[in-house]
Write a protein that holds these residues in place. Structure first.
Motif, mmCIF file in Angstrom:
data_model
loop_
_atom_site.group_PDB
_atom_site.id
_atom_site.type_symbol
_atom_site.label_atom_id
_atom_site.label_comp_id
_atom_site.label_asym_id
_atom_site.label_seq_id
_atom_site.Cartn_x
_atom_site.Cartn_y
_atom_site.Cartn_z
ATOM 1 N N ALA A 1 57.933 59.078 35.119
ATOM 2 C CA ALA A 1 58.757 57.932 34.748
ATOM 3 C C ALA A 1 59.556 57.440 35.956
ATOM 4 C CB ALA A 1 59.700 58.311 33.610
ATOM 5 N N ARG A 2 59.973 58.365 36.791
ATOM 6 C CA ARG A 2 60.730 57.995 37.995
ATOM 7 C C ARG A 2 59.852 57.245 38.993
ATOM 8 N NH1 ARG A 2 61.930 62.691 39.519
ATOM 9 N NH2 ARG A 2 60.490 62.939 41.261
ATOM 10 N N SER A 3 58.649 57.768 39.265
ATOM 11 C CA SER A 3 57.777 57.107 40.252
ATOM 12 C C SER A 3 57.335 55.733 39.767
ATOM 13 C CB SER A 3 56.560 57.977 40.567
ATOM 14 O OG SER A 3 55.726 58.131 39.430
ATOM 15 N N GLU A 4 57.069 55.602 38.459
ATOM 16 C CA GLU A 4 56.696 54.303 37.915
ATOM 17 C C GLU A 4 57.875 53.320 37.991
ATOM 18 O OE1 GLU A 4 53.768 52.892 36.361
ATOM 19 O OE2 GLU A 4 52.926 54.484 37.582
ATOM 20 N N THR A 5 59.044 53.769 37.635
ATOM 21 C CA THR A 5 60.236 52.924 37.720
ATOM 22 C C THR A 5 60.455 52.451 39.153
ATOM 23 O OG1 THR A 5 61.371 53.847 35.803
ATOM 24 C CG2 THR A 5 62.763 52.957 37.553
ATOM 25 N N GLU A 6 60.294 53.362 40.100
ATOM 26 C CA GLU A 6 60.530 53.002 41.502
ATOM 27 C C GLU A 6 59.451 52.054 42.019
ATOM 28 O OE1 GLU A 6 61.083 56.690 43.595
ATOM 29 O OE2 GLU A 6 63.075 57.011 42.724
ATOM 30 N N ARG A 7 58.265 52.117 41.459
ATOM 31 C CA ARG A 7 57.246 51.127 41.810
ATOM 32 C C ARG A 7 57.722 49.726 41.430
ATOM 33 N NH1 ARG A 7 51.098 50.289 39.302
ATOM 34 N NH2 ARG A 7 51.231 48.024 39.330
ATOM 35 N N TYR A 8 58.247 49.579 40.221
ATOM 36 C CA TYR A 8 58.684 48.258 39.758
ATOM 37 C C TYR A 8 59.929 47.801 40.513
ATOM 38 C CZ TYR A 8 55.781 50.210 36.062
ATOM 39 O OH TYR A 8 54.783 50.834 35.383
ATOM 40 N N MET A 9 60.720 48.758 40.992
ATOM 41 C CA MET A 9 61.855 48.395 41.830
ATOM 42 C C MET A 9 61.379 47.841 43.174
ATOM 43 S SD MET A 9 64.278 51.716 41.035
ATOM 44 C CE MET A 9 65.480 51.352 42.321
ATOM 45 N N ALA A 10 60.323 48.434 43.715
ATOM 46 C CA ALA A 10 59.819 48.023 45.033
ATOM 47 C C ALA A 10 59.035 46.722 44.974
ATOM 48 C CB ALA A 10 58.938 49.130 45.615
ATOM 49 N N TRP A 11 58.340 46.484 43.864
ATOM 50 C CA TRP A 11 57.485 45.302 43.714
ATOM 51 C C TRP A 11 57.957 44.477 42.519
ATOM 52 C CZ3 TRP A 11 52.108 48.147 43.917
ATOM 53 C CH2 TRP A 11 51.823 48.505 45.237
ATOM 54 N N PRO A 12 59.088 43.812 42.616
ATOM 55 C CA PRO A 12 59.603 43.060 41.455
ATOM 56 C C PRO A 12 58.585 42.077 40.903
ATOM 57 C CG PRO A 12 61.205 43.110 43.227
ATOM 58 C CD PRO A 12 59.937 43.664 43.795
ATOM 59 N N ALA A 13 58.379 42.113 39.613
ATOM 60 C CA ALA A 13 57.535 41.188 38.835
ATOM 61 C C ALA A 13 56.039 41.463 38.982
ATOM 62 C CB ALA A 13 57.833 39.726 39.184
ATOM 63 N N GLN A 14 55.611 42.305 39.929
ATOM 64 C CA GLN A 14 54.174 42.539 40.094
ATOM 65 C C GLN A 14 53.556 43.076 38.806
ATOM 66 O OE1 GLN A 14 52.377 45.666 40.298
ATOM 67 N NE2 GLN A 14 50.412 44.729 40.861
ATOM 68 N N ALA A 15 54.302 43.896 38.082
ATOM 69 C CA ALA A 15 53.752 44.527 36.880
ATOM 70 C C ALA A 15 53.714 43.595 35.677
ATOM 71 C CB ALA A 15 54.572 45.774 36.534
ATOM 72 N N LEU A 16 54.248 42.384 35.815
ATOM 73 C CA LEU A 16 54.279 41.462 34.676
ATOM 74 C C LEU A 16 52.943 40.766 34.455
ATOM 75 C CD1 LEU A 16 57.733 39.713 35.300
ATOM 76 C CD2 LEU A 16 57.247 41.804 33.998
ATOM 77 N N GLY A 17 52.166 40.597 35.520
ATOM 78 C CA GLY A 17 50.945 39.819 35.417
ATOM 79 C C GLY A 17 49.908 40.421 34.487
ATOM 80 N N TYR A 18 49.864 41.742 34.386
ATOM 81 C CA TYR A 18 48.847 42.419 33.589
ATOM 82 C C TYR A 18 48.839 41.921 32.139
ATOM 83 C CZ TYR A 18 48.888 45.955 37.360
ATOM 84 O OH TYR A 18 48.816 46.590 38.567
ATOM 85 N N LYS A 19 49.959 42.137 31.483
ATOM 86 C CA LYS A 19 50.019 41.838 30.043
ATOM 87 C C LYS A 19 50.042 40.341 29.785
ATOM 88 C CE LYS A 19 50.204 43.749 25.956
ATOM 89 N NZ LYS A 19 48.994 44.433 25.451
ATOM 90 N N VAL A 20 50.766 39.588 30.618
ATOM 91 C CA VAL A 20 50.811 38.138 30.443
ATOM 92 C C VAL A 20 49.409 37.551 30.584
ATOM 93 C CG1 VAL A 20 51.662 35.974 31.423
ATOM 94 C CG2 VAL A 20 53.225 37.903 31.126
ATOM 95 N N GLY A 21 48.668 37.986 31.596
ATOM 96 C CA GLY A 21 47.313 37.476 31.799
ATOM 97 C C GLY A 21 46.361 37.896 30.698
ATOM 98 N N ALA A 22 46.424 39.161 30.288
ATOM 99 C CA ALA A 22 45.519 39.654 29.239
ATOM 100 C C ALA A 22 45.774 38.939 27.917
ATOM 101 C CB ALA A 22 45.689 41.159 29.073
ATOM 102 N N LEU A 23 47.035 38.755 27.571
ATOM 103 C CA LEU A 23 47.349 38.062 26.322
ATOM 104 C C LEU A 23 46.807 36.639 26.335
ATOM 105 C CD1 LEU A 23 51.013 39.296 25.663
ATOM 106 C CD2 LEU A 23 48.966 39.865 24.329
#
Length: 604
Positions: A533-555
Motif C-alpha cells: 500500500a505504501r509503494s502504490e501510494t508513493e507511485r501516485y504521489m510521484a506521478w500525479p493523475a497518471q493512474a486516473l487514465g486507466y479507469k476513465v478510459g476503460a469506462l
C-alpha cells in the motif's frame, strides 16, 4: 505498460499531456473531391509539419523516443531538463501551432483531419504546461535517466547491444549522463529555493537506488555490464577498444557524477524535501494538478467528479466480492475478501521464478488460439515474455515495453518476481490480458504497423492506452478465462485497484488526503500489506493523475461498446468494434467517441 515508458511517452511529448479536444473535432466532413489540388497542398503541409514536430520531440527526449520504439537517436539522452532547452521547445510548439492553424482543415482528407485534430490537441496541451516547472523535479523513486540507462546495460531493454555500433551508442549516452546529472542537481537546488521539491518519503525510497549505482570496483558497476558480455563475433581489437573506452568513461566521469548525485540527495536535498503529500502543496500546484488530470484522462472531468466515480466503482465491485466470496470458501464481510485471499497459501503456489513465467507462457499459448474469434485486426509483431532485471525489481510492477519499429526488438511482457513464494496466482490471467495480449501489445505493436505519421505511431495518450488495456481485461469473460472463482476474483481485484486509484489520487492531490490516509484506504479496500500500500501510494504521489487514465478510459470504451450493441442489435460485430477502436492508433477519448458514433450511424 512499462510505467517508465508510460511516462516516457509523456515526456517525449509534453504534448501528450492533453487538455481537451479541438473545438472543431466534430465538425462535419467536407468532401475533398471539390478541391483536389488544394487538398493535396494542405495534406503535404500537414505531413511536413507533423514530421517536423515529431522529430523535435524525439530529439528533445531521445530516451523516451527509444522507449516508444524509435531508436534513431539511441546514442543521445538529450537535455530536456535544461531550462534553456525547455524554453526553446515551448517556442517550437507555439510556432507549430501557428503553422497548423494556417492549414485549411476543410481541405484535408478524413484521415488527415484526424491527424490535424490530434496535433492541435497535443500542441495546445503542451503549451498549457509551460508555466509549471516540471524540470525542477527531474528524479523520483519511479523513474530517472540514470536508472533507465542502468537497466539498459543488460541489452534486454530499449537500448540494443548487439553490434559494435550499438555498444558505441550506449557508451555515448553514458558520456552524456554526467552532464545530465549535474543539470539535475542544479535544477533541484533551484527547486529548493522556489519550494518546488519532492515529498521526503519519495526521496527516501529513491536514495538506495542511486547509492546502488555508485561502485568502488569497476567490475561491479552496472554500466560496465555490456563489456562483460561481448557478442562472440566481436574481434579482439574491437573488444580492447570498447573495454578501454567504457573503463575510462565510467572511472573518470560517470562514477564520480553518480557519487555526487547520491551525496547531494542524502545530504542536501532530503533535508529540504517537503513533508506534505499532494501536488496542490506546490506553488501553483492546484492548477498544475488540473492540467495533469486533463492530460491523463483527455477529458474535462474535475477531480471531484473522478473521485465520486471511484467511490461508485469501489461500491459496485465490493458487491461482486459478496457474490464471489462464498464460491472461494469465504463467508465474511465483502470488504475483507482481498485480505483473506492474500492469506491463503493455495493462491501462492510458486517456488521459483521459472514457475511463474511458465504459467504466463501457457496462457499466452491459449490466447493465440482464442483471440482470432474476437479480433480481425491483430499485430504481426511477436510478443516475448521475460523476467524483470534485478536492479529495478524492487520498485517495478509487471509491465509491457513496445517493440522497436525496425524489428530488432519484439514487444515484451515483463514479469516482476521479487519473491516467487509470495507471487499470487489469482491475478495472473487479468494481468496478462492487460499487459500482454490483447491489451498493450495489440494496441501499441499494431499502432507501429499502421500507416500513421510518426507523431501518432510513437505517441499516444494515457487514457486510451491504459483504458484499452483495462478494457481488454474484461474480454477474459468472453474467452472463458474467468471460469474459476479465484481468476474472476483476480479480475475484480485489479478493477478494484483502478477504482481505488481514482479515489486516492484525487484524494491526495486535490482533497488534502495524507500519504498515511491513502495507505490505510488501500489496505482496507484492497487487502494490501502495509509495504505494498505504501509503494502504490508513493507511485501516485510521484506521478500525479497518471493512474486516473486507466479507469476513465476503460469506462468510456465499455460505454461505447454498449451504445453500439444497443443501436445495432444483431448487426453488431465485436471484431469490427475492436477494429474501429484500434485501426487509427491512439485517439483522445472525444475523438474516439465521435469515430464510434460515426460507425454506428453508417452501420445502421
Amino acid at each position: 505498460m512499462n510505467n517508465k515508458s508510460a511516462l516516457g511517452a509523456l515526456a517525449i511529448a509534453a504534448a501528450l499531456a492533453c487538455a481537451g479536444a479541438s473545438a472543431d473535432t466534430a465538425a462535419p466532413a467536407v468532401s475533398s473531391a471539390a478541391h483536389p489540388a488544394q487538398v493535396s497542398v494542405a495534406g503535404k503541409q500537414l505531413g511536413a509539419l507533423a514530421d517536423e514536430y515529431y522529430d523535435a520531440l524525439a530529439r528533445f527526449d531521445p530516451v523516451a523516443a527509444g522507449e516508444s520504439g524509435d531508436n534513431r537517436f539511441y546514442d543521445q539522452i538529450g537535455m530536456s531538463i535544461s531550462p534553456a532547452e525547455r524554453a526553446k521547445q515551448f517556442g517550437l510548439y507555439k510556432g507549430y501551432l501557428k503553422r497548423l492553424h494556417a492549414i485549411p482543415r476543410e481541405q484535408l482528407t478524413p484521415t488527415d483531419r484526424t491527424s490535424y485534430d490530434i496535433l492541435d490537441y497535443e500542441l495546445k496541451t503542451a503549451l498549457r504546461f509551460e508555466p509549471f516547472p516540471e524540470h525542477l523535479l527531474p528524479i523520483n523513486q519511479m523513474d530517472s535517466v540514470p536508472v533507465m540507462l542502468a537497466n539498459y546495460a543488460s541489452g534486454e531493454g530499449a537500448q540494443p547491444l548487439v553490434t559494435v555500433r550499438d555498444y558505441k551508442a550506449y557508451l555515448n549516452r553514458l558520456r552524456q549522463l554526467g552532464p545530465w546529472i549535474d543539470q539535475a542537481i542544479a535544477n533541484m537546488r533551484e527547486g529548493v529555493r522556489l519550494g518546488v521539491v519532492q515529498p521526503q518519503a519519495l526521496m527516501k525510497s529513491a536514495l538506495p537506488q542511486f547509492k546502488q549505482l555508485v561502485s568502488n570496483k569497476l567490475d561491479e558497476n552496472i554500466y560496465y555490464t555490456p563489456v562483460k558480455h561481448f557478442p562472440a563475433r566481436f574481434t579482439d581489437a574491437e573488444k580492447r577498444e570498447l573495454t578501454e573506452a567504457y573503463r575510462g568513461t565510467i572511472d573518470k566521469t560517470l562514477n564520480p557524477a553518480l557519487a555526487r548525485l547520491a551525496t547531494f540527495i542524502e545530504k542536501e536535498y532530503l533535508p529540504h524535501c517537503r513533508t506534505s503529500t499532494g501536488w496542490s502543496a506546490l506553488p501553483n500546484g492546484k492548477a498544475w494538478y488540473l492540467a495533469r488530470v486533463a492530460s491523463q484522462t483527455t477529458t474535462a472531468l474535475t477531480p471531484e467528479q473522478i473521485h465520486q466515480t471511484g467511490l461508485r466503482e469501489v461500491a459496485r465491485i465490493q458487491g461482486e466480492y459478496a457474490r464471489i466470496g462464498p464460491k472461494m470458501g469465504y463467508n465474511g464481510p465483502a470488504g475483507g475478501l482481498p485480505a483473506w485471499v492474500s492469506e491463503q497459501a493455495r493462491f501462492k503456489p510458486f517456488k521459483t521464478d521459472k514457475e511463474v513465467i511458465d504459467v504466463y507462457r501457457k496462457l499466452d499459448a491459449e490466447l493465440r488460439q482464442k483471440l482470432p474469434k474476437l479480433f480481425s485486426l491483430r499485430p504481426k509483431t511477436p510478443l516475448d515474455l521475460r523476467l524483470e532485471p534485478e536492479l529495478s525489481r524492487a520498485t517495478a510492477s509487471d509491465h509491457y515495453t513496445p517493440p522497436a519499429v525496425d524489428g530488432t526488438r519484439p514487444g515484451v511482457f515483463w514479469s516482476v518476481v521479487n519473491d516467487p513464494k509470495q507471487y499470487g496466482s489469482t491475478g495472473m490471467v487479468t494481468l496478462f490480458l492487460h499487459e500482454g495480449q490483447p491489451g498493450h501489445h495489440f494496441h501499441i505493436a499494431l499502432m507501429q504497423e499502421l500507416n500513421l505519421p510518426n507523431f501518432r505511431k510513437f505517441g499516444g495518450n494515457n487514457a486510451f492506452t491504459e483504458g484499452w488495456a483495462l478494457y481488454a481485461e474484461t474480454l477474459g469473460t468472453e474467452m472463458g478465462l474467468y471460469n474459476k472463482p479465484e481468476d474472476w476474483f483476480g479480475h475484480l481485484n485489479d478493477e478494484m485497484l483502478r477504482a481505488v486509484r481514482l479515489v486516492v489520487d484525487t484524494g491526495m492531490h486535490a482533497k488534502g488526503w495524507t500519504r498515511e490516509q491513502s495507505i490505510q484506504y488501500m489496505r482496507e479496500t484492497l487487502g494490501y500489506p502495509e509495504s505494498l500500500a505504501r509503494s502504490e501510494t508513493e507511485r501516485y504521489m510521484a506521478w500525479p493523475a497518471q493512474a486516473l487514465g486507466y479507469k476513465v478510459g476503460a469506462l468510456k470504451i465499455q460505454e461505447l461498446r454498449q451504445r453500439a450493441e444497443k443501436a445495432l442489435g444483431p448487426k453488431f460485430s465485436l471484431p469490427r468494434f475492436h477494429e474501429i477502436v484500434l485501426d487509427e492508433g491512439t485517439l483522445p477519448l472525444s475523438l474516439l467517441e465521435t469515430k464510434v458514433d460515426r460507425w454506428i450511424a453508417a452501420s445502421r
